[in-house]
Design a protein around this motif. Structure first.
Motif, mmCIF file in Angstrom:
data_model
loop_
_atom_site.group_PDB
_atom_site.id
_atom_site.type_symbol
_atom_site.label_atom_id
_atom_site.label_comp_id
_atom_site.label_asym_id
_atom_site.label_seq_id
_atom_site.Cartn_x
_atom_site.Cartn_y
_atom_site.Cartn_z
ATOM 1 N N ALA A 108 15.617 2.326 31.602
ATOM 2 C CA ALA A 108 17.056 2.238 31.813
ATOM 3 C C ALA A 108 17.856 3.173 30.931
ATOM 4 C CB ALA A 108 17.504 0.798 31.580
ATOM 5 N N GLY A 109 17.262 3.645 29.843
ATOM 6 C CA GLY A 109 18.062 4.420 28.912
ATOM 7 C C GLY A 109 19.027 3.488 28.217
ATOM 8 N N SER A 110 20.041 4.021 27.595
ATOM 9 C CA SER A 110 21.007 3.159 26.931
ATOM 10 C C SER A 110 22.372 3.805 26.910
ATOM 11 C CB SER A 110 20.555 2.842 25.512
ATOM 12 O OG SER A 110 20.704 3.989 24.697
ATOM 13 N N VAL A 111 23.362 2.969 26.803
ATOM 14 C CA VAL A 111 24.733 3.454 26.677
ATOM 15 C C VAL A 111 24.849 4.300 25.418
ATOM 16 C CG1 VAL A 111 27.127 2.729 26.301
ATOM 17 C CG2 VAL A 111 25.728 1.554 28.003
ATOM 18 N N ALA A 112 24.203 3.868 24.340
ATOM 19 C CA ALA A 112 24.294 4.619 23.085
ATOM 20 C C ALA A 112 23.784 6.048 23.249
ATOM 21 C CB ALA A 112 23.508 3.901 21.988
ATOM 22 N N LYS A 113 22.630 6.208 23.867
ATOM 23 C CA LYS A 113 22.081 7.561 24.060
ATOM 24 C C LYS A 113 23.032 8.416 24.884
ATOM 25 C CE LYS A 113 17.200 6.435 24.094
ATOM 26 N NZ LYS A 113 16.004 6.421 24.950
ATOM 27 N N SER A 114 23.575 7.845 25.931
ATOM 28 C CA SER A 114 24.495 8.595 26.777
ATOM 29 C C SER A 114 25.786 8.926 26.055
ATOM 30 C CB SER A 114 24.797 7.803 28.049
ATOM 31 O OG SER A 114 23.620 7.621 28.797
ATOM 32 N N LEU A 115 26.262 8.004 25.217
ATOM 33 C CA LEU A 115 27.498 8.270 24.481
ATOM 34 C C LEU A 115 27.323 9.376 23.455
ATOM 35 C CD1 LEU A 115 29.133 4.781 23.939
ATOM 36 C CD2 LEU A 115 30.097 6.740 25.134
ATOM 37 N N PHE A 116 26.141 9.481 22.865
ATOM 38 C CA PHE A 116 25.906 10.574 21.906
ATOM 39 C C PHE A 116 26.193 11.919 22.563
ATOM 40 C CE2 PHE A 116 23.082 7.682 19.358
ATOM 41 C CZ PHE A 116 23.806 7.789 18.187
ATOM 42 N N ARG A 117 25.886 12.026 23.847
ATOM 43 C CA ARG A 117 26.126 13.279 24.577
ATOM 44 C C ARG A 117 27.541 13.368 25.138
ATOM 45 N NH1 ARG A 117 20.799 11.831 26.112
ATOM 46 N NH2 ARG A 117 21.552 10.790 27.981
ATOM 47 N N ALA A 118 28.198 12.222 25.365
ATOM 48 C CA ALA A 118 29.468 12.214 26.084
ATOM 49 C C ALA A 118 30.705 12.294 25.189
ATOM 50 C CB ALA A 118 29.565 10.955 26.953
ATOM 51 N N ILE A 119 30.578 11.937 23.923
ATOM 52 C CA ILE A 119 31.767 11.944 23.068
ATOM 53 C C ILE A 119 31.609 12.943 21.939
ATOM 54 C CG2 ILE A 119 32.340 9.548 23.636
ATOM 55 C CD1 ILE A 119 31.353 8.722 20.889
ATOM 56 N N ASP A 120 32.741 13.356 21.407
ATOM 57 C CA ASP A 120 32.746 14.355 20.342
ATOM 58 C C ASP A 120 33.286 13.771 19.043
ATOM 59 O OD1 ASP A 120 35.364 13.997 21.082
ATOM 60 O OD2 ASP A 120 35.846 16.141 21.187
ATOM 61 N N ARG A 121 32.912 12.536 18.779
ATOM 62 C CA ARG A 121 33.387 11.860 17.575
ATOM 63 C C ARG A 121 32.270 10.968 17.035
ATOM 64 N NH1 ARG A 121 38.411 11.026 19.289
ATOM 65 N NH2 ARG A 121 37.980 12.416 20.980
ATOM 66 N N PRO A 122 32.388 10.520 15.801
ATOM 67 C CA PRO A 122 31.331 9.676 15.234
ATOM 68 C C PRO A 122 31.103 8.408 16.055
ATOM 69 C CG PRO A 122 32.816 10.426 13.512
ATOM 70 C CD PRO A 122 33.444 10.808 14.823
ATOM 71 N N LEU A 123 29.843 8.028 16.156
ATOM 72 C CA LEU A 123 29.436 6.837 16.890
ATOM 73 C C LEU A 123 28.606 5.962 15.958
ATOM 74 C CD1 LEU A 123 29.229 5.357 19.657
ATOM 75 C CD2 LEU A 123 27.147 6.685 20.075
ATOM 76 N N LEU A 124 29.076 4.750 15.734
ATOM 77 C CA LEU A 124 28.352 3.786 14.909
ATOM 78 C C LEU A 124 27.693 2.790 15.847
ATOM 79 C CD1 LEU A 124 27.579 2.386 12.243
ATOM 80 C CD2 LEU A 124 29.795 1.219 12.339
ATOM 81 N N VAL A 125 26.363 2.713 15.799
ATOM 82 C CA VAL A 125 25.615 1.793 16.646
ATOM 83 C C VAL A 125 25.157 0.624 15.785
ATOM 84 C CG1 VAL A 125 23.653 1.507 18.188
ATOM 85 C CG2 VAL A 125 24.856 3.698 18.110
ATOM 86 N N VAL A 126 25.608 -0.571 16.139
ATOM 87 C CA VAL A 126 25.295 -1.790 15.403
ATOM 88 C C VAL A 126 24.167 -2.508 16.131
ATOM 89 C CG1 VAL A 126 26.197 -3.982 14.564
ATOM 90 C CG2 VAL A 126 27.692 -1.971 14.648
ATOM 91 N N PRO A 127 23.025 -2.669 15.478
ATOM 92 C CA PRO A 127 21.903 -3.348 16.163
ATOM 93 C C PRO A 127 22.098 -4.844 16.214
ATOM 94 C CG PRO A 127 21.280 -2.792 13.921
ATOM 95 C CD PRO A 127 22.674 -2.232 14.130
ATOM 96 N N ALA A 128 21.558 -5.455 17.257
ATOM 97 C CA ALA A 128 21.532 -6.921 17.333
ATOM 98 C C ALA A 128 20.578 -7.416 16.263
ATOM 99 C CB ALA A 128 21.085 -7.366 18.717
ATOM 100 N N LEU A 129 20.929 -8.486 15.634
ATOM 101 C CA LEU A 129 20.044 -9.034 14.608
ATOM 102 C C LEU A 129 18.934 -9.827 15.261
ATOM 103 C CD1 LEU A 129 22.715 -10.269 12.058
ATOM 104 C CD2 LEU A 129 21.375 -8.160 11.979
ATOM 105 N N ALA A 130 17.759 -9.708 14.709
ATOM 106 C CA ALA A 130 16.618 -10.479 15.216
ATOM 107 C C ALA A 130 16.831 -11.938 14.833
ATOM 108 C CB ALA A 130 15.322 -9.950 14.631
ATOM 109 N N THR A 131 16.811 -12.809 15.806
ATOM 110 C CA THR A 131 17.013 -14.239 15.537
ATOM 111 C C THR A 131 15.758 -15.053 15.861
ATOM 112 O OG1 THR A 131 17.898 -14.540 17.754
ATOM 113 C CG2 THR A 131 19.494 -14.150 15.980
ATOM 114 N N ASP A 132 14.707 -14.370 16.299
ATOM 115 C CA ASP A 132 13.511 -15.121 16.708
ATOM 116 C C ASP A 132 12.383 -15.035 15.684
ATOM 117 O OD1 ASP A 132 12.510 -12.597 19.177
ATOM 118 O OD2 ASP A 132 13.026 -12.442 17.087
ATOM 119 N N HIS A 133 12.703 -14.782 14.442
ATOM 120 C CA HIS A 133 11.653 -14.722 13.411
ATOM 121 C C HIS A 133 11.366 -16.082 12.869
ATOM 122 C CE1 HIS A 133 12.787 -10.430 13.323
ATOM 123 N NE2 HIS A 133 11.475 -10.332 13.205
#
Length: 151
Positions: free
Chosen positions: A126-151
């Motif tokens: 599927a790819g990801s929105v984040a990967k596509s945004l890296f190519r689509a915008i010309d400004r800093p992009l902060l990607v916040v990961p989901a926290l693992a809750t199943d440990h």
């Protein structure tokens, strides 16, 4: 560094990563004394074959979903006030395109998005929105990961 981030655009999808995205974006906006815009991009309406609009029941369902999404996004913004200049926006369309257009329109200094936890196969296919945004915008992009809750 933070003083340069006066206009923060945070993309919320109302999934498990949304609280972390809002927290990080609000922190950036507070540290810079800037403004935070929470953006929810709803899926585009289904396209129908022919010139007639789709069935009324489908249009009503889509409209109800948009209202619910906007209320949820507005509630997030309301929870950050007072103390933070914050607004909520809900738009409809392809996520990457809408985020890129809104980032440009708002002259965002940084865009904050979440990365949901998914398997490698889903990511590969599927790819990801984040990967596509890296190519689509010309400004800093902060990607916040989901926290693992199943440990």
């Amino acid at each position: 560094m933070y003083g340069d981030m006066k206009r923060v655009l945070a993309c919320v999808d109302h999934t498990e990563v949304t609280p972390a995205v809002v927290e990080q974006a609000a922190t950036l906006a507070r540290l810079s004394g800037g403004k935070l815009t929470l953006l929810h991009v709803a899926p585009a309406e289904p396209e129908w074959v022919g010139w007639e609009p789709g069935p009324q029941s489908v249009r009503d369902e889509v409209a109800a979903g948009m209202r619910a999404a906007h209320r949820a996004t507005q509630a997030l913004a309301d929870a950050l006030r007072p103390g933070l200049d914050c607004e909520a926006l809900t738009v409809q369309g392809p996520a990457v395109q809408e985020i890129a257009e809104m980032a440009a329109k708002l002259e965002a200094d940084v865009v904050v998005i979440g990365a949901r936890r998914r398997g490698r196969l889903a990511e590969l296919l599927a790819g990801s929105v984040a990967k596509s945004l890296f190519r689509a915008i010309d400004r800093p992009l902060l990607v916040v990961p989901a926290l693992a809750t199943d440990h």
